[in-house]
Structure formats: C-alpha cells, structure tokens
Design an enzyme around this catalytic site. Structure first.
Site, PDB file in Angstrom:
ATOM      1  N   GLY A 235      55.387  39.461   7.689  1.00  0.00           N
ATOM      2  CA  GLY A 235      54.172  39.728   7.262  1.00  0.00           C
ATOM      3  C   GLY A 235      52.960  39.319   8.162  1.00  0.00           C
ATOM      4  O   GLY A 235      51.800  39.675   7.808  1.00  0.00           O
ATOM      5  N   GLU A 272      60.678  36.352   9.753  1.00  0.00           N
ATOM      6  CA  GLU A 272      61.165  37.400   9.638  1.00  0.00           C
ATOM      7  C   GLU A 272      60.098  38.460  10.112  1.00  0.00           C
ATOM      8  O   GLU A 272      59.508  39.480   9.250  1.00  0.00           O
ATOM      9  CB  GLU A 272      61.517  38.147   8.274  1.00  0.00           C
ATOM     10  CG  GLU A 272      62.716  37.306   7.752  1.00  0.00           C
ATOM     11  CD  GLU A 272      62.880  37.517   6.273  1.00  0.00           C
ATOM     12  OE1 GLU A 272      64.040  37.232   5.834  1.00  0.00           O
ATOM     13  OE2 GLU A 272      62.052  38.175   5.934  1.00  0.00           O
ATOM     14  N   GLY A 274      58.208  41.895  11.466  1.00  0.00           N
ATOM     15  CA  GLY A 274      58.679  43.228  11.884  1.00  0.00           C
ATOM     16  C   GLY A 274      57.520  43.543  12.858  1.00  0.00           C
ATOM     17  O   GLY A 274      57.630  43.984  14.051  1.00  0.00           O
ATOM     18  N   ARG A 275      56.208  44.003  12.033  1.00  0.00           N
ATOM     19  CA  ARG A 275      55.269  44.431  12.927  1.00  0.00           C
ATOM     20  C   ARG A 275      54.926  43.588  13.877  1.00  0.00           C
ATOM     21  O   ARG A 275      54.585  44.114  14.966  1.00  0.00           O
ATOM     22  CB  ARG A 275      54.198  44.311  11.764  1.00  0.00           C
ATOM     23  CG  ARG A 275      52.900  45.049  12.211  1.00  0.00           C
ATOM     24  CD  ARG A 275      51.701  44.647  11.265  1.00  0.00           C
ATOM     25  NE  ARG A 275      52.386  44.673   9.740  1.00  0.00           N
ATOM     26  CZ  ARG A 275      52.307  46.007   8.827  1.00  0.00           C
ATOM     27  NH1 ARG A 275      51.550  46.893   9.363  1.00  0.00           N
ATOM     28  NH2 ARG A 275      52.777  45.693   7.771  1.00  0.00           N
ATOM     29  N   ARG A 311      51.464  56.368   8.015  1.00  0.00           N
ATOM     30  CA  ARG A 311      50.555  54.920   7.577  1.00  0.00           C
ATOM     31  C   ARG A 311      49.170  55.543   7.234  1.00  0.00           C
ATOM     32  O   ARG A 311      48.641  55.007   6.050  1.00  0.00           O
ATOM     33  CB  ARG A 311      50.554  54.110   8.412  1.00  0.00           C
ATOM     34  CG  ARG A 311      52.079  53.640   8.679  1.00  0.00           C
ATOM     35  CD  ARG A 311      52.292  52.171   9.745  1.00  0.00           C
ATOM     36  NE  ARG A 311      51.854  51.087   8.987  1.00  0.00           N
ATOM     37  CZ  ARG A 311      50.702  50.424   9.059  1.00  0.00           C
ATOM     38  NH1 ARG A 311      49.612  51.061   9.997  1.00  0.00           N
ATOM     39  NH2 ARG A 311      50.182  49.253   8.253  1.00  0.00           N
ATOM     40  N   TYR A 315      48.840  54.688   3.294  1.00  0.00           N
ATOM     41  CA  TYR A 315      48.209  53.201   2.950  1.00  0.00           C
ATOM     42  C   TYR A 315      46.690  53.331   3.404  1.00  0.00           C
ATOM     43  O   TYR A 315      45.950  52.051   3.363  1.00  0.00           O
ATOM     44  CB  TYR A 315      48.906  52.060   3.953  1.00  0.00           C
ATOM     45  CG  TYR A 315      50.172  51.993   3.682  1.00  0.00           C
ATOM     46  CD1 TYR A 315      50.708  51.427   2.427  1.00  0.00           C
ATOM     47  CD2 TYR A 315      51.044  52.205   4.870  1.00  0.00           C
ATOM     48  CE1 TYR A 315      52.216  51.369   2.590  1.00  0.00           C
ATOM     49  CE2 TYR A 315      52.428  52.227   4.630  1.00  0.00           C
ATOM     50  CZ  TYR A 315      53.034  51.637   3.449  1.00  0.00           C
ATOM     51  OH  TYR A 315      54.356  51.522   3.406  1.00  0.00           O
ATOM     52  N   CYS A 342      50.857  70.824   5.343  1.00  0.00           N
ATOM     53  CA  CYS A 342      50.064  71.470   4.302  1.00  0.00           C
ATOM     54  C   CYS A 342      49.375  70.749   3.041  1.00  0.00           C
ATOM     55  O   CYS A 342      49.674  71.008   2.198  1.00  0.00           O
ATOM     56  CB  CYS A 342      50.656  72.752   3.990  1.00  0.00           C
ATOM     57  SG  CYS A 342      50.993  73.723   5.557  1.00  0.00           S
ATOM     58  N   GLU A 343      48.656  69.663   3.781  1.00  0.00           N
ATOM     59  CA  GLU A 343      48.120  68.995   2.600  1.00  0.00           C
ATOM     60  C   GLU A 343      46.750  68.213   2.953  1.00  0.00           C
ATOM     61  O   GLU A 343      46.783  68.032   4.178  1.00  0.00           O
ATOM     62  CB  GLU A 343      48.946  67.767   1.988  1.00  0.00           C
ATOM     63  CG  GLU A 343      50.512  68.242   1.559  1.00  0.00           C
ATOM     64  CD  GLU A 343      51.008  67.096   0.719  1.00  0.00           C
ATOM     65  OE1 GLU A 343      50.437  66.096   0.172  1.00  0.00           O
ATOM     66  OE2 GLU A 343      52.367  67.145   0.645  1.00  0.00           O
TER      67      GLU A 343
END
Ligand code: LLP
Length: 419
Positions: A235, A272, A274-275, A311, A315, A342-343
C-alpha cells in the site's frame, strides 16, 4: 513521477525515443524501463533490510508480466500472490514455492488443494478457510491475515484494513484462530495485515504495526507462539501528480522495524509493495487519432481507452500525461484525453493543459506499470496491447498484441444454432 530524458523535444525512455518505440511496436503499448524496476526494488529492500532481516513480497497483482517477474526473481524478491494463476505465473518465472506467500480472500477448496499440491504457504483469511484447509492437509506452516481495524487508501474501493471490509480474521477472533490452528496440527509462522492501497503518509503504517506487535505479544504470552515474521502488507503510495513528493522510505522503515524489533521476537519483517516497485517504471504510449472541438471543450481522442488503462475511469485516478514528440513544450490548450470505448466514462485524463495537438501526436501516460496492463480488458472486443521492456538503448517485446482470433478462441456456438 519519474523524470524522463529530453532530446530535441522528444521523450526518451531507457535510452530510446518514445516515437521510435511507437513506430516499431505500434500503439497503444506499455513500455517498462528495466533499470527502474531494479532501482525501486533495491530502494525498498535496502531501506528495510539495513534495519532488520526483510522479505519483500512483491504484490504481483500489480503486474504479472513474466519478464517483470524474472527481473524481480533475479533481484531476490519474494511474492504476494492472490490466485492460483498468479502462483503459476510466478513459478513459471522461476520463483520456488518457498518464495511465494498466498493471501487470498474467499478461497475455494479447489484452490486450497492446488496450493497445497504446489507447497505454497497460505496466509489464511478466515476461520472457515482454516477448517477447510485442515480437511486437505495438516502440519503445514501457516500465517493469518488479521483485520487490523486500521484502514487507509486513496479511494474507498481500495481501503482493505477497515473493520467493515471483507478481509482478514476479525481482530477479536485472531487468538482463537491461532489456537485452533495449533489444535489442527498447523505450524503458525506469521501474522499479516494490509491497510489499503496508495497510502502516502506514514502514520497508518505505524498504527497497523502497533496492532500487529500487540497481537504478536499476546500470541507469545497467552499461547506460547513465537512468530517468524510480521507482515505489514503493502500500500505504499507514489506521487502521481507533479506537485507530490515521494514517501520517506527511510522513516517508514525506521518506524516499522523499530516497533517489530523492540516489541516482538519475530526475526523478520515482511512488506508487500506492488505499486511502489512497478508503477513509475512504465509509461503507456498512445497515439492521438482524432481531435474534436465541442462547444464546451477540446477532446483529444487516443487509441487507448479504459480497456487499456482503467484506473482513471474506475477510481478517478490521476495519471500525468505528456506529449512525447513535443516533450517539455509549454501547454496552451486544455484537453480531455479520451479513448475509443463507447461509454462517456472512457477517459484517461481531464482538463490537461498540453501543447497544441495534431492527429498523429504521441502521448505518454505516466506511472502505468501498476494495475495498468493487469487490469486491462478486451471490452468492446479490443485485443489487449503489447508490452515492451527497454534497457540501455535496446528494447524487447515482452507481450505480444492479442489478435481478434485470441478473443474469439473460447466462444462456442451450439450446433443447433448453426442450422
Ligand atoms: N498486499 C495485499 C494483501 C493487497 O491486497 C495489495 C493490493 C497489496 C499488498 C499491494 O498494494 P500496493 O502496494 O500495490 O498498493 N487496483 C488498485 C489497487 C488495488 C490494490 C489491491 N490490493 C489501483 O489500481 O490502484
């Protein structure tokens, strides 16, 4: 945000001009700089391991490309895996089973059996999972994911440590879980919690470490269990915006390790990320295919949408955008950067001041290495794009572009519909 070299108004990544990479591999394409991956791993491993024995479990959900996994395997990293697919990818990339810790949620019996078969240590998420695991095996080393009631994160969707979430053994049941594990013949070796993702302040990490330390002390005093490791989860945030600064890793490591060293007999701390390891190593290159002026604003239409990088749409995340072939030139028009899906939620960036664009210009979307490709989809029947690795002026294709055939491979038409 990583600084990129600029040569004659061109962005340079790992010694190569972005436009040349786009020419060679087509767009959209994810481009990862190998040295940046190695540097990030060494920075975080170094900060913690200078203070106490450390295990970095790279949270491979952020990016499971096999070449990226190989680089981290070479660096000595271990793995946080959340599915049997991730375990399989890591093993194929050369990780031995003892370097993988599995932290799943709502894990099926089928998946538990597959993990036991592969000798993977399981970080158990619930009392139900413990009982179901005991039906399959006994005597194994296990750890528990505790819900620490400490949650943090840049968006409500990624806060995992709060009491109201589905994750972990509730704090008030954690001692029961360990004594039941011993009763069932398991060997408890660790304690884990994960607060959430994209946390850019140190305080929640110190708070969760305090909770972990106090539970470890109770395990020792009440149940006589001495743990090998305390795992503070991942995190660790990164600065996505130009005005943000990086997390003070040294201070974070000091706050965490001093608590673990002084408060427990655990010999190892596990982290841990990731990012932190992979986000800023990678840019997404995408071509401006269409420009549209509406009564309200300018749209820069590009060939990557939320199928390629979800993302921003999912988010509301900020990713910095630069024009790779007008690199460093001042912005003079505000654009919404939008894709081919198409959104109307399909955008990569909103109201960004960029140098005046023309069709064919190349945009670089920063910090796309974490949860970029790994969350991409084939929505609207768009094949997933290529991934490329660069290092010291040379490049390698590390994932081929999917074809329409790949997308249709698993569909079946019942014969009765062919009549
Ligand atoms: N450990 C556990 C148990 C996790 O659930 C996660 C992320 C990590 C470690 C790694 O978190 P990191 O260091 O990468 O922040 N898709 C979202 C992020 C979701 C993270 C889920 N769990 C995004 O694109 O921001």
């Amino acid at each position: 945000m990583r600084e990129f070299e600029r040569i004659d108004d061109h962005m340079v990544i790992g010694g190569l001009r972005a436009v040349d990479l786009a020419e060679e591999y087509g767009t959209p394409v994810y481009v990862t700089d190998e040295s940046a991956v190695r540097d990030n791993y060494r920075a975080i491993y170094g900060a913690f391991s200078r203070r106490m024995p450390t295990r970095i479990n790279y949270a491979c959900k952020a990016n499971t490309n096999l070449a990226i996994l190989r680089i981290l395997e070479q660096e000595g990293s271990c793995i946080d895996a959340v599915s049997i697919g991730e375990v399989e990818a890591c093993m194929r990339a050369g990780f031995s089973s003892d370097r993988i810790l599995y932290t799943g949620v709502n894990v099926s019996n089928h998946e538990l059996a597959a993990l036991v078969n592969r000798n993977i240590t399981i970080n158990i998420d619930s009392l139900s999972e413990l009982e179901r695991l005991a039906e399959i095996t006994s005597g194994a080393a296990v750890s528990f994911r505790m819900n620490p009631e400490v949650g943090a994160g840049y968006h409500e969707k990624v806060v995992t440590g709060a009491r109201s979430t589905k994750f972990g053994v509730p704090k008030d049941r954690i001692l029961d879980a360990y004594s039941r594990a011993v009763e069932l013949g398991f060997r408890p070796v660790g304690l884990h919690a994960h607060i959430g993702a994209g946390v850019q302040v140190i305080e929640p990490f110190t708070r969760v470490t305090d909770v972990l330390v106090s539970v470890a002390q109770e395990l020792e005093s009440k149940l006589g269990i001495r743990l090998d490791f305390i795992d503070i989860g991942g995190g660790i945030g990164i600065p996505y915006r130009p005005e943000e600064g990086p997390m003070d890793l040294e201070l974070l490591a000091e706050e965490v390790t001093s608590r673990v060293i002084n408060g427990t007999s655990a010999r190892q701390v596990a982290v841990e990320p990731g990012r932190y390891i992979i986000a800023d190593t990678t840019v997404l290159l995408t071509t401006v295919v269409d420009l549209k002026e509406t009564p309200d604003k300018w749209f820069a239409g590009v060939d990557a949408g939320f199928n390629t990088l979800v993302r921003p749409a999912f988010y509301g995340s900020y990713h910095h955008v630069a024009v790779a072939n007008k690199f460093g030139l001042p912005g003079d028009v505000a654009y919404d950067v939008v894709g081919p899906i198409c959104e109307s939620g399909d955008h990569l960036a909103k109201e960004r001041s960029l140098p005046r664009l023309e069709e064919g210009d190349l945009l670089a979307v920063y910090d796309a290495g974490a949860y970029g490709f790994s969350m991409s989809s084939q929505y609207n029947m768009r094949p997933k794009c290529r991934e490329v690795l660069v290092r010291n002026g040379s490049s390698n294709l590390i994932r081929e572009r999917e074809s329409i055939d790949d997308l249709l491979r698993h569909d079946r038409i019942p014969s009765r519909l062919m009549l």
